[in-house]
Write an enzyme that holds these catalytic residues in place. Structure first.
Site, PDB file in Angstrom:
ATOM      1  N   CYS A  67      48.648  68.363 -28.472  1.00  0.00           N
ATOM      2  CA  CYS A  67      47.562  67.447 -29.185  1.00  0.00           C
ATOM      3  C   CYS A  67      45.791  67.778 -28.270  1.00  0.00           C
ATOM      4  O   CYS A  67      45.741  67.286 -27.729  1.00  0.00           O
ATOM      5  CB  CYS A  67      47.871  66.434 -29.686  1.00  0.00           C
ATOM      6  SG  CYS A  67      46.528  65.189 -30.551  1.00  0.00           S
ATOM      7  N   ARG A  70      43.071  64.725 -29.017  1.00  0.00           N
ATOM      8  CA  ARG A  70      43.704  63.129 -27.907  1.00  0.00           C
ATOM      9  C   ARG A  70      42.241  62.401 -27.665  1.00  0.00           C
ATOM     10  O   ARG A  70      42.640  61.339 -27.561  1.00  0.00           O
ATOM     11  CB  ARG A  70      44.093  63.611 -26.897  1.00  0.00           C
ATOM     12  CG  ARG A  70      45.660  63.879 -26.950  1.00  0.00           C
ATOM     13  CD  ARG A  70      46.471  64.642 -25.605  1.00  0.00           C
ATOM     14  NE  ARG A  70      46.078  65.942 -25.613  1.00  0.00           N
ATOM     15  CZ  ARG A  70      46.206  66.073 -24.208  1.00  0.00           C
ATOM     16  NH1 ARG A  70      46.900  65.527 -23.552  1.00  0.00           N
ATOM     17  NH2 ARG A  70      46.780  67.577 -24.046  1.00  0.00           N
ATOM     18  N   TRP A 233      44.120  62.903 -38.463  1.00  0.00           N
ATOM     19  CA  TRP A 233      43.347  63.398 -39.018  1.00  0.00           C
ATOM     20  C   TRP A 233      43.767  64.665 -39.263  1.00  0.00           C
ATOM     21  O   TRP A 233      44.501  65.674 -38.121  1.00  0.00           O
ATOM     22  CB  TRP A 233      41.921  63.086 -39.958  1.00  0.00           C
ATOM     23  CG  TRP A 233      41.298  63.168 -38.615  1.00  0.00           C
ATOM     24  CD1 TRP A 233      40.265  64.562 -38.278  1.00  0.00           C
ATOM     25  CD2 TRP A 233      40.709  62.055 -37.527  1.00  0.00           C
ATOM     26  NE1 TRP A 233      39.528  63.601 -37.112  1.00  0.00           N
ATOM     27  CE2 TRP A 233      40.095  62.501 -36.806  1.00  0.00           C
ATOM     28  CE3 TRP A 233      40.982  60.415 -37.349  1.00  0.00           C
ATOM     29  CZ2 TRP A 233      39.657  62.138 -35.278  1.00  0.00           C
ATOM     30  CZ3 TRP A 233      41.117  59.890 -36.040  1.00  0.00           C
ATOM     31  CH2 TRP A 233      39.253  60.180 -35.202  1.00  0.00           C
ATOM     32  N   GLU A 238      45.334  73.946 -39.198  1.00  0.00           N
ATOM     33  CA  GLU A 238      47.065  73.439 -39.624  1.00  0.00           C
ATOM     34  C   GLU A 238      46.608  73.558 -41.306  1.00  0.00           C
ATOM     35  O   GLU A 238      48.125  74.233 -41.485  1.00  0.00           O
ATOM     36  CB  GLU A 238      46.363  72.119 -39.580  1.00  0.00           C
ATOM     37  CG  GLU A 238      46.443  71.403 -38.083  1.00  0.00           C
ATOM     38  CD  GLU A 238      47.012  70.343 -37.720  1.00  0.00           C
ATOM     39  OE1 GLU A 238      45.665  68.889 -38.305  1.00  0.00           O
ATOM     40  OE2 GLU A 238      48.307  69.775 -37.497  1.00  0.00           O
TER      41      GLU A 238
HETATM   42  N1  ARG Z   1      50.465  70.876 -38.758  1.00  0.00           N
HETATM   43  C1  ARG Z   1      51.319  69.496 -39.359  1.00  0.00           C
HETATM   44  C2  ARG Z   1      50.702  69.934 -40.489  1.00  0.00           C
HETATM   45  O1  ARG Z   1      50.379  71.430 -41.315  1.00  0.00           O
HETATM   46  C3  ARG Z   1      50.566  68.077 -39.280  1.00  0.00           C
HETATM   47  C4  ARG Z   1      50.429  67.977 -37.465  1.00  0.00           C
HETATM   48  C5  ARG Z   1      49.988  67.259 -37.064  1.00  0.00           C
HETATM   49  N2  ARG Z   1      48.273  66.825 -37.165  1.00  0.00           N
HETATM   50  C6  ARG Z   1      47.292  66.186 -37.135  1.00  0.00           C
HETATM   51  N3  ARG Z   1      46.151  66.794 -36.989  1.00  0.00           N
HETATM   52  N4  ARG Z   1      47.870  64.861 -36.743  1.00  0.00           N
HETATM   53  O2  ARG Z   1      51.464  68.967 -42.060  1.00  0.00           O
END
Ligand code: ARG
Length: 369
Positions: A67, A70, A233, A238
């Site tokens: 992560c 953090r 969030w 991602e």
């Molecule tokens: N990578 C994952 C997604 O796109 C989420 C993982 C957790 N991500 C976060 N920002 N807490 O759905």
């Protein structure tokens, strides 16, 4: 007695309690350790106090080597729901979790820790269905084809058939598996638009705003909580550089490139790279316009370096998995690219368990997994 000679549970309990008392600057560790020894001797188990549980969950986040977000680990809200074991109550508390996490767009990191015997079979509370068509085409998220088939086998009738049908939750509790549809008001999504390219908005792309991991267990002081869904969030990449862009996910770069009128006849024109950047611009712009908290990879990696410095000052070693910390867009423009990390995982921690439906994953036909 040295730690090596202690029964494993007691040794783990003691290690955690020492950490908790030290980091919380509390007196009374010896009394607490004695009480736990007595409890374990008598019952084979012990109960964490709510404060211990709270700190343990926060440290599990702090210890998550993969992560990059953090820095705010101390701000994790911990919902102590260890008394909750009935499926309909679990579902009700999950709806509250989603509502409180959204917090009108000022997303709050929250974890809900449920009682024994509870498990969620979905990897996240909100996931889009992937429907495998007879010809091999997939409508929706290809990552969720096996999950979708599994939920159908459990009795789900299927959704309307869009690319973004939200899957029902499979909650294992009270000895059975129960399906629950999330109500529309529990699912917040952002429709994507681009600040300068209206044609990108016409691709009709969107994503949900809350990533809530629901299939990892939480280990604190030798105790394992199998149902402990948690959220932070999103980081823009991602969604824009992976979920929507990967060829094995929504594979949207060709469409984005067309919207941008790029020459897609040869990779050397870098149309994929240019489309990727603009898709990332669109995600950040759209979330900002909707008032939904989202990080960008430049800010979050700078914050990660602050986190590292903070940890070093606190006398703790930071564990990190470089390949996960580095963003999938413009990695070398961020500080983490140029740093080295030692991977590792120590308790308290989040762990991936064998999926509750692993046996089915092999039997479900899926071209990508
Ligand atoms: N990578 C994952 C997604 O796109 C989420 C993982 C957790 N991500 C976060 N920002 N807490 O759905």
């Amino acid at each position: 007695m040295t730690a090596a000679l202690l029964p494993p549970l007691l040794a783990q309990a003691e290690a955690f309690l020492r950490l908790f008392y030290r980091e919380s600057r509390l007196d009374g560790l010896d009394d607490r350790l004695n009480a736990v020894r007595v409890e374990v001797a008598r019952t084979g188990q012990y109960t964490l106090s709510s404060d211990e549980l709270t700190h343990g969950a926060r440290v599990a986040w702090r210890n998550s080597a993969r992560c990059v977000g953090r820095l705010p680990w101390r701000a994790l809200t911990v919902r102590d729901l260890r008394q909750v074991t009935r499926p309909e109550e679990v579902f009700g508390h999950l709806l509250t979790h989603l509502y409180e996490a959204l917090n009108d767009g000022h997303i709050r990191p929250i974890i809900s820790i449920f009682g024994p015997g509870v498990r969620i079979h979905n990897p996240q509370l909100i996931r889009y269905a992937g429907y495998l068509q007879p010809g091999g085409e997939i409508i929706g998220d290809p990552a969720n084809v096996a999950l979708t088939a599994y939920l159908r086998r459990l009795g789900w009738k299927g959704g309307p058939g869009t690319r973004f049908d939200v899957l029902p939750l499979a909650i294992e509790a009270a000895g059975g598996i129960h399906l629950y549809e999330l109500p529309a008001d529990a699912i917040h999504e952002v429709q994507l638009t681009h600040p300068e390219v209206p044609a990108l908005g016409e691709l009709d792309l969107k994503w949900h705003v809350l990533p809530v991991i629901s299939d990892m267990s939480l280990e604190i002081g030798g105790q394992v909580f199998a149902c402990a869904p948690f959220n932070g969030w999103y980081l823009g990449t991602e969604i824009a550089a992976r979920n929507l862009a990967d060829t094995e996910r929504y594979h949207q770069l060709p469409g984005v490139a067309r919207a941008l009128r790029l020459d897609t006849s040869q990779a050397r024109s870098l149309w994929q790279d240019r489309a990727l950047v603009e898709l990332n611009v669109a995600v950040l712009h759209s979330f900002d316009a909707a008032g939904i908290r989202i990080s960008d990879h430049h800010a979050v990696t700078r914050q990660f370096v602050r986190f590292e410095n903070q940890e070093v000052r606190a006398g703790r070693a930071v564990r990190g998995r470089w390949s996960w910390l580095v963003p999938p867009l413009s990695p070398a423009t961020t500080p983490v690219w140029h740093r080295q990390y030692v991977d590792g995982d120590e308790p308290p921690r989040f762990m991936h368990e064998q999926s509750a439906w692993a046996d089915l994953q092999e039997t479900v036909q899926c071209p990508f997994h």
